[in-house]
Scaffold this motif. Structure first.
Motif, PDB file in Angstrom:
ATOM      1  N   UNK A   1       0.827  -1.207   0.000  1.00  0.00           N
ATOM      2  CA  UNK A   1       0.000   0.000   0.000  1.00  0.00           C
ATOM      3  C   UNK A   1       0.856   1.249   0.000  1.00  0.00           C
ATOM      4  N   UNK A   2       1.946   1.205   0.769  1.00  0.00           N
ATOM      5  CA  UNK A   2       2.837   2.354   0.840  1.00  0.00           C
ATOM      6  C   UNK A   2       3.461   2.652  -0.519  1.00  0.00           C
ATOM      7  N   UNK A   3       3.891   1.618  -1.217  1.00  0.00           N
ATOM      8  CA  UNK A   3       4.475   1.801  -2.545  1.00  0.00           C
ATOM      9  C   UNK A   3       3.444   2.374  -3.513  1.00  0.00           C
ATOM     10  N   UNK A   4       2.221   1.867  -3.440  1.00  0.00           N
ATOM     11  CA  UNK A   4       1.158   2.359  -4.334  1.00  0.00           C
ATOM     12  C   UNK A   4       0.867   3.838  -4.057  1.00  0.00           C
ATOM     13  N   UNK A   5       0.726   4.189  -2.777  1.00  0.00           N
ATOM     14  CA  UNK A   5       0.436   5.579  -2.409  1.00  0.00           C
ATOM     15  C   UNK A   5       1.588   6.495  -2.824  1.00  0.00           C
ATOM     16  N   UNK A   6       2.809   6.066  -2.555  1.00  0.00           N
ATOM     17  CA  UNK A   6       3.983   6.862  -2.936  1.00  0.00           C
ATOM     18  C   UNK A   6       4.046   7.046  -4.443  1.00  0.00           C
ATOM     19  N   UNK A   7       3.719   5.975  -5.182  1.00  0.00           N
ATOM     20  CA  UNK A   7       3.735   6.047  -6.639  1.00  0.00           C
ATOM     21  C   UNK A   7       2.660   6.998  -7.152  1.00  0.00           C
TER      22      UNK A   7
END
Length: 216
Positions: A32-38
């Motif tokens: 989720x963190x990677x998706x939000x950061x992306x």
């Protein structure tokens, strides 16, 4: 133009760190963190790219960025006071995100960045969000209340924006035939390093205090 690009980079780093600290109120796994950061990274790139076409329409901004810095300072301080008094992070969270997005448009419209630089700036957004959120996982276990730690960061953020408010006119009117914009911004970068150092000291202090408390 390089000077405004430097201001934009600093704003991206500081705003993203603040947003990541607010995200610390949520439990996000790495996916989720990677998706939000992306998502934030892509939005930042699109806004920077689209804003490059507003250069001629918003030329009046170049001499008025000190007022924009002052408005940013006021928004941070109001958000900080509300957050500390109520411990409700949602309203300040949305206010900081909105200010972040508007700031990108305003500064990017005058920065005249290359596509490569735009990509690098958006990469900074991804990295800062991801790394700072990882640090919040440690801060959540500290004895000090998490809103206080976030408040300390926002206080430093507001101080830096106020310094920009006071120094923008003198910086923008310097003779650029004698100084490069990077050299002019060097004290600002040094101040950023000081801010980062203070935050690092706070984190280490919190962890040491927590360890001593656990051993006693």
């Amino acid at each position: 133009m390089d000077l405004i690009g430097g201001y934009l980079l600093i704003l991206l780093v500081l705003f993203c760190a603040n947003i990541a600290l607010f995200f610390g109120n949520y439990k996000l796994n790495n996916v989720k963190l990677i998706i939000i950061s992306a998502i934030f990274s892509v939005i930042s790139f699109l806004l920077i790219y689209a804003s490059s076409y507003l250069n001629t329409q918003l030329e009046f901004l170049l001499s008025n960025f000190s007022y924009i810095f002052l408005i940013i300072t006021a928004i941070i301080l109001v958000s900080l006071i509300y957050y500390i008094k109520t411990y409700d992070f949602k309203l300040p969270f949305y206010a900081i995100i909105l200010t972040f997005l508007i700031s990108i448009v305003l500064f990017a419209s005058q920065a005249n960045l290359s596509i490569l630089t735009m990509l690098l700036y958006s990469l900074f957004v991804f990295v800062i969000l991801f790394v700072v959120y990882q640090l919040t996982r440690l801060l959540r276990h500290a004895k000090r209340e998490y809103p206080v730690i976030v408040g300390e960061y926002m206080s430093l953020f507001a101080v830096l924006m106020f310094i920009f408010t006071l120094t923008y006119y003198s910086t923008i009117t310097l003779d650029y035939t004698m100084f490069s914009s990077f050299l002019i911004l060097t004290p600002t970068y040094q101040l950023i390093y000081v801010v980062i150092g203070i935050i690092a000291v706070l984190i280490v202090g919190v962890l040491i205090n927590d360890t001593k408390g656990g051993n006693s």
